[in-house]
Design a protein around this motif. Structure first.
Motif, PDB file in Angstrom:
ATOM      1  N   GLU A 145       1.037  -1.091  -0.051  1.00  0.00           N
ATOM      2  CA  GLU A 145       0.048  -0.081   0.003  1.00  0.00           C
ATOM      3  C   GLU A 145       0.832   1.263   0.079  1.00  0.00           C
ATOM      4  O   GLU A 145       0.550   2.138  -0.900  1.00  0.00           O
ATOM      5  CB  GLU A 145      -0.786   0.015   1.261  1.00  0.00           C
ATOM      6  CG  GLU A 145      -1.671   0.874   1.309  1.00  0.00           C
ATOM      7  CD  GLU A 145      -3.014   1.014   0.484  1.00  0.00           C
ATOM      8  OE1 GLU A 145      -3.858   2.130   0.266  1.00  0.00           O
ATOM      9  OE2 GLU A 145      -3.415  -0.172  -0.133  1.00  0.00           O
ATOM     10  N   LYS A 146       1.856   1.246   0.773  1.00  0.00           N
ATOM     11  CA  LYS A 146       2.717   2.442   0.724  1.00  0.00           C
ATOM     12  C   LYS A 146       3.462   2.653  -0.320  1.00  0.00           C
ATOM     13  O   LYS A 146       3.611   3.834  -0.878  1.00  0.00           O
ATOM     14  CB  LYS A 146       3.904   2.255   2.042  1.00  0.00           C
ATOM     15  CG  LYS A 146       4.742   3.384   1.936  1.00  0.00           C
ATOM     16  CD  LYS A 146       5.620   3.114   3.340  1.00  0.00           C
ATOM     17  CE  LYS A 146       6.692   4.528   3.249  1.00  0.00           C
ATOM     18  NZ  LYS A 146       7.512   4.360   4.300  1.00  0.00           N
ATOM     19  N   VAL A 148       2.505   1.529  -3.308  1.00  0.00           N
ATOM     20  CA  VAL A 148       1.831   2.040  -4.404  1.00  0.00           C
ATOM     21  C   VAL A 148       1.303   3.451  -4.238  1.00  0.00           C
ATOM     22  O   VAL A 148       1.407   3.990  -5.335  1.00  0.00           O
ATOM     23  CB  VAL A 148       0.403   1.062  -4.483  1.00  0.00           C
ATOM     24  CG1 VAL A 148      -0.581   1.573  -5.627  1.00  0.00           C
ATOM     25  CG2 VAL A 148       1.028  -0.307  -4.900  1.00  0.00           C
ATOM     26  N   ARG A 149       0.994   3.816  -3.241  1.00  0.00           N
ATOM     27  CA  ARG A 149       0.410   5.301  -3.081  1.00  0.00           C
ATOM     28  C   ARG A 149       1.484   6.421  -2.628  1.00  0.00           C
ATOM     29  O   ARG A 149       1.433   7.271  -3.268  1.00  0.00           O
ATOM     30  CB  ARG A 149      -0.459   5.311  -1.890  1.00  0.00           C
ATOM     31  CG  ARG A 149      -1.769   4.334  -2.334  1.00  0.00           C
ATOM     32  CD  ARG A 149      -2.740   4.374  -1.131  1.00  0.00           C
ATOM     33  NE  ARG A 149      -3.935   3.822  -1.349  1.00  0.00           N
ATOM     34  CZ  ARG A 149      -5.052   4.457  -2.085  1.00  0.00           C
ATOM     35  NH1 ARG A 149      -5.034   5.636  -2.522  1.00  0.00           N
ATOM     36  NH2 ARG A 149      -6.078   3.799  -2.560  1.00  0.00           N
ATOM     37  N   GLN A 150       2.610   5.712  -2.060  1.00  0.00           N
ATOM     38  CA  GLN A 150       3.559   7.148  -1.568  1.00  0.00           C
ATOM     39  C   GLN A 150       5.057   6.765  -2.285  1.00  0.00           C
ATOM     40  O   GLN A 150       5.828   7.647  -2.441  1.00  0.00           O
ATOM     41  CB  GLN A 150       3.687   6.771  -0.047  1.00  0.00           C
ATOM     42  CG  GLN A 150       2.354   7.295   0.568  1.00  0.00           C
ATOM     43  CD  GLN A 150       2.589   7.221   2.234  1.00  0.00           C
ATOM     44  OE1 GLN A 150       3.469   7.335   2.572  1.00  0.00           O
ATOM     45  NE2 GLN A 150       1.620   6.778   2.833  1.00  0.00           N
ATOM     46  N   PRO A 159       5.920   6.251  -6.380  1.00  0.00           N
ATOM     47  CA  PRO A 159       4.701   5.561  -6.265  1.00  0.00           C
ATOM     48  C   PRO A 159       4.197   4.808  -7.442  1.00  0.00           C
ATOM     49  O   PRO A 159       4.185   5.351  -8.713  1.00  0.00           O
ATOM     50  CB  PRO A 159       3.708   6.620  -6.063  1.00  0.00           C
ATOM     51  CG  PRO A 159       4.401   7.992  -5.521  1.00  0.00           C
ATOM     52  CD  PRO A 159       5.775   7.720  -6.293  1.00  0.00           C
ATOM     53  N   ALA A 161       1.375   3.894  -8.214  1.00  0.00           N
ATOM     54  CA  ALA A 161       0.105   4.718  -9.011  1.00  0.00           C
ATOM     55  C   ALA A 161       0.387   5.805  -9.735  1.00  0.00           C
ATOM     56  O   ALA A 161      -0.600   6.039 -10.840  1.00  0.00           O
ATOM     57  CB  ALA A 161      -0.787   5.123  -7.654  1.00  0.00           C
ATOM     58  N   LEU A 166      -4.102   4.150  -9.585  1.00  0.00           N
ATOM     59  CA  LEU A 166      -4.659   3.616  -8.178  1.00  0.00           C
ATOM     60  C   LEU A 166      -5.244   2.513  -8.157  1.00  0.00           C
ATOM     61  O   LEU A 166      -5.452   1.516  -7.183  1.00  0.00           O
ATOM     62  CB  LEU A 166      -5.620   4.701  -7.459  1.00  0.00           C
ATOM     63  CG  LEU A 166      -4.722   5.887  -6.755  1.00  0.00           C
ATOM     64  CD1 LEU A 166      -5.963   6.957  -6.494  1.00  0.00           C
ATOM     65  CD2 LEU A 166      -3.825   5.644  -5.878  1.00  0.00           C
ATOM     66  N   GLN A 167      -6.020   1.845  -9.264  1.00  0.00           N
ATOM     67  CA  GLN A 167      -6.698   0.854  -9.290  1.00  0.00           C
ATOM     68  C   GLN A 167      -5.876  -0.355 -10.257  1.00  0.00           C
ATOM     69  O   GLN A 167      -6.511  -1.282 -10.681  1.00  0.00           O
ATOM     70  CB  GLN A 167      -8.110   1.025  -9.788  1.00  0.00           C
ATOM     71  CG  GLN A 167      -8.961   1.821  -9.009  1.00  0.00           C
ATOM     72  CD  GLN A 167      -9.095   1.433  -7.541  1.00  0.00           C
ATOM     73  OE1 GLN A 167      -9.268   0.254  -7.286  1.00  0.00           O
ATOM     74  NE2 GLN A 167      -9.015   2.438  -6.685  1.00  0.00           N
TER      75      GLN A 167
END
Length: 231
Positions: A145-146, A148-150, A159, A161, A166-167
């Motif tokens: 999660e980190k 991918v997003r950050q 990141p 994403a 994001l998906q």
């Protein structure tokens, strides 16, 4: 109907034992530059999804990639819902020998010799016209999660994403969708980039991203993007 493993194994062995085809004598093409890649994508023919489906079935693509491109094996990527530009670029890469990183890649270089640019666009349209699978996401997966997003600014890790959405739906041009990818294939691909064995990423972007990642982080990302059914 799906091929049995015995029949498929014989077919693949026969393909790998084929004599070198006309056009395969050529040297590996020069790496893409932003200009040459943009030109290739802008020149991509308009794809015909119905014809692409016939090619998918007639060229035995289904034997490795699934009935509609929904691979469930560790060896081959899922293509269902994949961006057309990405699939088209990959087939160009195989045909031009920009991509042949292992025995599976070498098999695809043989297969791609039989495809015209129109064939490639038609296959790409067939896969792109189907719904992208759902992905597991960040459920109990804080490491992925980190990333991918950050990302991780301390290691200059962008990141995921930022390029892939994001998906996991993919970004612009040749940036692929990642949602629903089989985790084993995802891990193998990332390690090939990280270890410098795969070289067809434009501007070396994936090699730069993957280089700092640990095996555990790659495994976490593989679970993140895999379909819920893989868990």
């Amino acid at each position: 109907m799906r091929k049995t493993p015995l029949i498929l194994g014989g077919m693949l062995a026969a393909t790998l034992s084929l004599p070198v085809l006309a056009g395969e004598h050529q040297a590996k093409a020069e790496p893409w530059s932003p200009a040459t890649l943009m030109q290739a994508l802008q020149s991509m023919p308009k794809g015909d999804a119905a014809r692409g489906q016939k090619l998918h079935e007639g060229q035995f693509c289904a034997s490795c990639h699934g009935t509609k491109g929904e691979s469930t094996t560790a060896n081959w990527p899922s293509l269902v819902g994949q961006r057309a530009e990405y699939t088209y670029k990959m087939l160009l890469d195989y045909k031009s020998h920009r991509r042949a990183e292992d025995e599976r890649g070498q098999l695809m270089t043989h297969v791609a010799q039989f495809l015209s640019e129109q064939d490639m666009a038609d296959l790409a349209a067939f896969y792109a016209g189907q719904a992208l699978p759902a992905m597991h996401g960040g459920k109990d997966n804080a490491v992925a999660e980190k990333l991918v997003r950050q990302g991780d600014p301390t290691r200059l890790v962008t990141p995921c994403a930022a390029c892939h959405g994001l998906q996991g739906q993919g970004g612009v041009n040749e940036t692929p969708a990642l949602a629903g990818m089989t985790p084993e294939y995802f891990e193998r691909t990332m390690k090939l980039y990280r270890d410098g064995q795969r070289h067809n990423d434009s501007m070396q972007a994936m090699r730069a991203f993957a280089k700092p990642l640990t095996d555990a982080e790659i495994s976490a990302l593989a679970r993140y993007y895999a379909s819920p059914a893989s868990h």
